[in-house]
Design a protein around this motif. Sequence first.
Motif, PDB file in Angstrom:
ATOM      1  N   GLY A  16       0.797  -1.403   0.027  1.00  0.00           N
ATOM      2  CA  GLY A  16      -0.079  -0.061   0.068  1.00  0.00           C
ATOM      3  C   GLY A  16       0.997   1.003   0.059  1.00  0.00           C
ATOM      4  N   VAL A  17       0.377   2.235   0.809  1.00  0.00           N
ATOM      5  CA  VAL A  17       1.006   3.631   0.499  1.00  0.00           C
ATOM      6  C   VAL A  17       0.984   4.350   2.165  1.00  0.00           C
ATOM      7  N   ILE A  18       1.924   4.925   2.526  1.00  0.00           N
ATOM      8  CA  ILE A  18       1.988   5.814   3.527  1.00  0.00           C
ATOM      9  C   ILE A  18       1.696   7.087   3.107  1.00  0.00           C
ATOM     10  N   HIS A  19       0.480   7.534   3.084  1.00  0.00           N
ATOM     11  CA  HIS A  19       0.118   8.874   2.577  1.00  0.00           C
ATOM     12  C   HIS A  19       0.397  10.166   3.312  1.00  0.00           C
ATOM     13  N   SER A  20       0.574  11.206   2.427  1.00  0.00           N
ATOM     14  CA  SER A  20       1.098  12.529   3.136  1.00  0.00           C
ATOM     15  C   SER A  20       2.185  12.191   4.056  1.00  0.00           C
ATOM     16  N   PHE A  21       3.264  11.673   3.399  1.00  0.00           N
ATOM     17  CA  PHE A  21       4.352  11.268   4.151  1.00  0.00           C
ATOM     18  C   PHE A  21       5.006  12.663   5.049  1.00  0.00           C
ATOM     19  N   THR A  22       4.923  12.526   6.222  1.00  0.00           N
ATOM     20  CA  THR A  22       5.878  13.570   7.156  1.00  0.00           C
ATOM     21  C   THR A  22       6.711  12.950   7.971  1.00  0.00           C
ATOM     22  N   SER A  23       6.857  11.437   8.104  1.00  0.00           N
ATOM     23  CA  SER A  23       7.459  11.061   9.201  1.00  0.00           C
ATOM     24  C   SER A  23       8.908  10.895   8.838  1.00  0.00           C
ATOM     25  N   GLY A  24       9.687  10.211   9.630  1.00  0.00           N
ATOM     26  CA  GLY A  24      11.197  10.396   9.680  1.00  0.00           C
ATOM     27  C   GLY A  24      11.817   9.360   8.692  1.00  0.00           C
ATOM     28  N   PRO A  25      13.143   9.320   8.254  1.00  0.00           N
ATOM     29  CA  PRO A  25      13.583   8.530   7.290  1.00  0.00           C
ATOM     30  C   PRO A  25      13.604   7.067   7.651  1.00  0.00           C
TER      31      PRO A  25
END
Length: 268
Positions: free
Chosen positions: A164-173
């Motif tokens: 799938g997708v992790i959407h609106s990605f703003t998390s860490g590396p």
Amino acid sequence: MSKRNKRETPIFNHPIIETHCHLDYLKEHSLEAIVEQSKAVGIERIITISVSPDNLDTIIDLTQAHEMIWGTQGVHPHDAEKFTSDTEAQIREQAVNERVMAVGEIGLDYYYDHADRKVQQTVFETQLQIASDLNLPVVIHSREADEDTMAILSNFENTLLKRGVIHSFTSGPELAQYAIDQGFCLGFNGICTFNTAENVRDIIRMTPLENIILETDAPYLTPVPYRGKENAPFYLPFVAEKVAEVKGVLVDDFLPIAYKNSMRLFFS
């Protein structure tokens, strides 16, 4: 270049798939106008996302309203405490609809904490199981919950075959690299155009082109130069332009890859 020209939506030589928006939340334009303006700038398909037991049926109705609209079924972590056995049954029943492309929006949100974290985790796991059982991809929301997101996803590595997708990605590396290694896509939207979002652009730089898909999250997160206005799928070309710029590639070279990624994830 005039100020007016700077604000015109770019039109490219390849179609774009809007992989994440909330059409039922848009207020400034009719559905017909959104569809027509989106088609005019090259948007070929729109996926509108479910977030609550309250809009599961609404999303199904929207997918019947126009041939370019597709949908998902799922409950956002904000509404995890509304999730019941009846909700699970409804998602399972409606997710087999041919216009439903994924289970989502599901995940964890420890920033707002609108629902108890243990409840969020349980509901996330339940919906990952639904996706595994139905062989559907997932649309994941993860905010300030990187470690628990990875820990829960790791329990489904052998069963969640469509990823799938992790959407609106703003998390860490770390979460980004885990997702990439596991074959997930990362979804990027208007945040990448914000002056303060260098952290998101850093993630774009580290993400292979083959793992990137495009979204608006409309009506939220309107890209520059339209910040302050309600977002809509027809602003997606601004996101495509910025992602290509950050990756250092021509947008006309990037778009066929993003399109292929979206088709592979949701429509194959």
